[in-house]
Design an enzyme around this catalytic site. Structure first.
Site, PDB file in Angstrom:
ATOM      1  N   ASP A  18       0.829  -1.202   0.000  1.00 50.75           N
ATOM      2  CA  ASP A  18       0.000   0.000   0.000  1.00 50.75           C
ATOM      3  C   ASP A  18       0.865   1.254   0.000  1.00 50.75           C
ATOM      4  O   ASP A  18       0.572   2.238  -0.694  1.00 50.75           O
ATOM      5  CB  ASP A  18      -0.920   0.013   1.225  1.00 50.75           C
ATOM      6  CG  ASP A  18      -1.959  -1.095   1.178  1.00 50.75           C
ATOM      7  OD1 ASP A  18      -2.353  -1.480   0.059  1.00 50.75           O
ATOM      8  OD2 ASP A  18      -2.365  -1.567   2.244  1.00 50.75           O
ATOM      9  N   SER A  19       1.927   1.225   0.799  1.00 53.38           N
ATOM     10  CA  SER A  19       2.839   2.358   0.858  1.00 53.38           C
ATOM     11  C   SER A  19       3.458   2.632  -0.507  1.00 53.38           C
ATOM     12  O   SER A  19       3.531   3.776  -0.950  1.00 53.38           O
ATOM     13  CB  SER A  19       3.943   2.095   1.887  1.00 53.38           C
ATOM     14  OG  SER A  19       4.880   3.146   1.901  1.00 53.38           O
TER      15      SER A  19
END
Length: 231
Positions: A18-19
């Site tokens: 996600d990052s």
């Protein structure tokens, strides 16, 4: 599945994807190339994992991890402790604009594990630019810079040149805008002496704090003229 007794010693990689996705998307939105955006995404994901990932947040009502706004020198030491690389960028950053954001995003994408912004104090800006600069005081400029995702820490210096500050930070890469030449930067030799290098990043055409201030002043004069004619 790892044995339960080993889980406590393993890095928590939850959220790394996600990052990466969010960081790469933000970089693309800021006008960076696909390659630069991917590198930036990988760098942000790596930093996220290195700082403990989602596991760094306490689940028992405890305090969250320390803010990025902490001591810039402490941040540098933590990065160096695990073999990371430090990028530093400098400037007045008065009237923060897209050109500043582009420069800092590109600096963060150069492969460092932390970006420290070396920012001129109010007195330093005044000596460099003359009154009425700075338009935005140092505390507010620092707050705006720390709010940027690509910035890990901000260090303020009072001198005209950041040489003394860079002696302490010893960045692996020192970034300045392309309106300079390396030979014009006294700090370049400081960075090189500590094994680092200087990188000049192209500016975004049409943006500068001085130009924005001139536009505001011109607009003010125009409004006064209209008011006087109407009166």
């Amino acid at each position: 599945m790892p044995a339960p007794e080993l889980l406590g010693s393993m890095p928590d990689v939850c959220g790394a994807g996600d990052s990466f996705a969010v960081s790469a998307t933000l970089a693309l939105g800021r006008g960076m190339s696909v390659l630069e955006s991917v590198r930036y995404g990988v760098d942000c994901a790596t930093r996220f994992v290195a700082e403990g990932g989602a596991g760094a947040w306490a689940l028992d009502g405890g305090e969250p991890p320390p803010s990025r706004a902490g001591s810039s020198f402490a941040r540098v030491e933590r990065v160096r402790a695990w073999g990371g690389r430090v990028v530093a960028a400098g400037g007045c950053f008065d009237l923060l604009h897209p050109g500043h954001v582009s420069l800092l995003s590109r600096a963060r994408a150069l492969g460092g594990d932390a970006l420290v912004v070396c920012m001129n104090s109010d007195d330093s800006v005044r000596r460099l630019k003359g009154p009425p600069r700075p338009v935005v005081r140092a505390d507010d400029r620092r707050c705006l810079l720390e709010a940027l995702e690509c910035v890990d820490a901000v260090a303020v210096f009072d001198e005209i040149s950041p040489c003394a500050l860079l002696e302490r930070i010893r960045p692996d890469i020192w970034v300045k805008g392309g309106d300079y030449e390396a030979a014009q930067l006294p700090e370049a030799s400081v960075v090189e002496r500590h094994g680092g290098r200087t990188v000049l990043v192209p500016l975004v055409d049409g943006y500068s704090s001085s130009r924005l201030l001139q536009d505001v002043q011109q607009a003010g004069r125009y409004r006064r003229e209209i008011h006087e004619r109407a009166g």
